[in-house]
Scaffold this motif. Structure first.
Motif, short mmCIF file in Angstrom:
data_model
loop_
_atom_site.label_atom_id
_atom_site.label_comp_id
_atom_site.label_asym_id
_atom_site.label_seq_id
_atom_site.Cartn_x
_atom_site.Cartn_y
_atom_site.Cartn_z
N GLU A 16 26.82 26.30 -1.71
CA GLU A 16 25.53 25.76 -1.27
C GLU A 16 25.53 24.23 -1.23
OE1 GLU A 16 24.72 29.76 -3.00
OE2 GLU A 16 25.83 28.02 -3.68
N CYS A 17 26.27 23.61 -2.12
CA CYS A 17 26.28 22.14 -2.17
C CYS A 17 26.89 21.54 -0.91
CB CYS A 17 27.04 21.67 -3.41
SG CYS A 17 26.28 22.20 -4.96
N HIS A 22 21.17 24.01 -0.83
CA HIS A 22 20.61 23.91 -2.17
C HIS A 22 19.23 23.28 -2.12
CE1 HIS A 22 21.24 19.57 -2.13
NE2 HIS A 22 22.38 19.84 -1.51
N CYS A 30 24.39 17.93 -6.79
CA CYS A 30 24.53 19.39 -6.73
C CYS A 30 25.96 19.72 -7.16
CB CYS A 30 24.28 19.88 -5.31
SG CYS A 30 24.44 21.68 -5.12
N ASP A 32 28.48 23.05 -7.48
CA ASP A 32 28.67 24.48 -7.21
C ASP A 32 29.34 25.13 -8.41
OD1 ASP A 32 28.43 26.64 -5.24
OD2 ASP A 32 30.60 26.71 -5.43
#
Length: 98
Positions: A16-17, A22, A30, A32
């Motif tokens: 997601e990062c 995110h 961020c 992960d």
């Protein structure tokens, strides 16, 4: 703050990062993880990583009314205002100039 990994199919986890999926604040990092991600406020900011601020507005702190509260990562520090004295900013007394 953390979230859950997005699974695009049964065998592939999404980062997601790097994918921008995110909910971290712009002033946060961020990171992960194997099954999720975490958000951490940058230095000079305070908050849960989803919401980060440069001051102590909206958080519970124990700074004296005559002190300034400053963000310090995930925590805060208190400093007595000019003309006031105290060890850690939680109890400030006026400076006697006599």
């Amino acid at each position: 703050a953390q979230g859950n990994d997005t699974v695009s199919d049964e065998s592939a986890l999404v980062d997601e990062c790097s994918e921008g999926l995110h909910n971290c604040a712009q002033s946060a990092v961020c990171a992960d993880t194997n099954s999720s991600f975490t958000c951490t406020c940058n230095a000079g900011f305070i908050g849960d990583g989803v919401s980060c601020a440069t001051d102590c507005t909206g958080i519970t702190h124990n700074c004296d009314v005559n002190a300034e509260c400053n963000a310090n990562g995930a925590s805060f520090v208190c400093f007595c205002n000019a003309g006031w004295d105290g060890v850690d900013g939680t109890s400030c007394t006026t400076i006697n100039e006599c």
